[in-house]
Design an enzyme around this catalytic site. Sequence first.
Site, short mmCIF file in Angstrom:
data_model
loop_
_atom_site.label_atom_id
_atom_site.label_comp_id
_atom_site.label_asym_id
_atom_site.label_seq_id
_atom_site.Cartn_x
_atom_site.Cartn_y
_atom_site.Cartn_z
N HIS A 98 1.02 -1.27 -0.19
CA HIS A 98 -0.29 0.46 0.22
C HIS A 98 0.41 1.45 0.43
O HIS A 98 2.03 1.10 0.85
CB HIS A 98 -1.25 0.21 1.19
CG HIS A 98 0.20 -0.09 2.85
ND1 HIS A 98 -0.13 -0.92 2.99
CD2 HIS A 98 -0.05 0.51 3.35
CE1 HIS A 98 0.66 -1.53 4.06
NE2 HIS A 98 0.62 -0.32 4.34
N HIS A 100 1.16 5.14 0.95
CA HIS A 100 0.52 6.42 1.87
C HIS A 100 0.53 7.68 1.23
O HIS A 100 1.51 8.02 0.67
CB HIS A 100 0.99 6.28 2.90
CG HIS A 100 1.07 5.19 4.06
ND1 HIS A 100 0.84 5.23 4.86
CD2 HIS A 100 1.88 4.17 3.89
CE1 HIS A 100 1.02 4.30 5.70
NE2 HIS A 100 1.69 3.63 5.64
P1 5GP Z 1 2.05 0.68 6.92
O1 5GP Z 1 3.14 0.38 8.31
O2 5GP Z 1 1.80 -1.53 7.06
O3 5GP Z 1 2.47 1.04 5.87
O4 5GP Z 1 0.83 1.14 7.48
C1 5GP Z 1 -0.38 0.32 7.69
C2 5GP Z 1 -1.75 1.77 7.76
O5 5GP Z 1 -2.95 0.93 7.52
C3 5GP Z 1 -1.39 2.48 8.45
O6 5GP Z 1 -1.42 4.02 9.17
C4 5GP Z 1 -2.91 1.51 9.22
O7 5GP Z 1 -3.14 2.99 10.13
C5 5GP Z 1 -3.89 1.36 8.78
N1 5GP Z 1 -4.89 0.35 8.76
C6 5GP Z 1 -4.30 -0.47 9.60
N2 5GP Z 1 -5.59 -1.21 9.68
C7 5GP Z 1 -6.54 -0.52 8.86
C8 5GP Z 1 -8.22 -0.42 8.69
O8 5GP Z 1 -8.51 -1.62 9.03
N3 5GP Z 1 -8.10 0.10 7.87
C9 5GP Z 1 -7.88 1.84 7.82
N4 5GP Z 1 -9.00 2.90 7.15
N5 5GP Z 1 -6.49 1.42 8.18
C10 5GP Z 1 -6.15 0.25 8.43
#
Ligand code: 5GP
Length: 134
Positions: A98, A100
Amino acid sequence: MASIFTKIVQGEIPCEKVFETDSELAFLDIMPNEIGHTLVIPKLEVLRLEDLPQSHAISLMCSLQKVAKAVSLAFDGIDYNLILNNGANAGQVVEHIHFHVIPRSEGSPRPFQKHIQYADREMQKIGARIRNYF
Ligand code: 5GP
């Protein structure tokens, strides 16, 4: 087991959706770094950027550009960071690639605060090492 983002794609978990194509979904991050922090995901569940088939990677980049532009315009043309945490040591928590999209205004924290220096000839050696893998 399906990732939490696959569950969002499948409608099992709700999200605040802002954009969707056959291959991508964009929705607001539930624990935002800034207001408007948006996630752009391929519907295909893969862990890392390099796992994504090239056609999906191209499509993801097109959607990312559209979403980033919309997020920016929604906040008067605000600046933003595009961040991909690729792997646990890079901060990836959700094991489904993903991007951001994080709006940034004056005074927002700057990424890349830490800088290091190459030793003599090290830069050329590192360049050669990377070129080896194309
Ligand atoms: P990562 O650290 O893996 O790059 O970021 C994962 C992101 O996914 C985090 O910013 C977290 O807040 C978001 N996230 C995790 N679970 C959910 C969810 O169930 N719904 C939404 N909308 N965001 C999520």
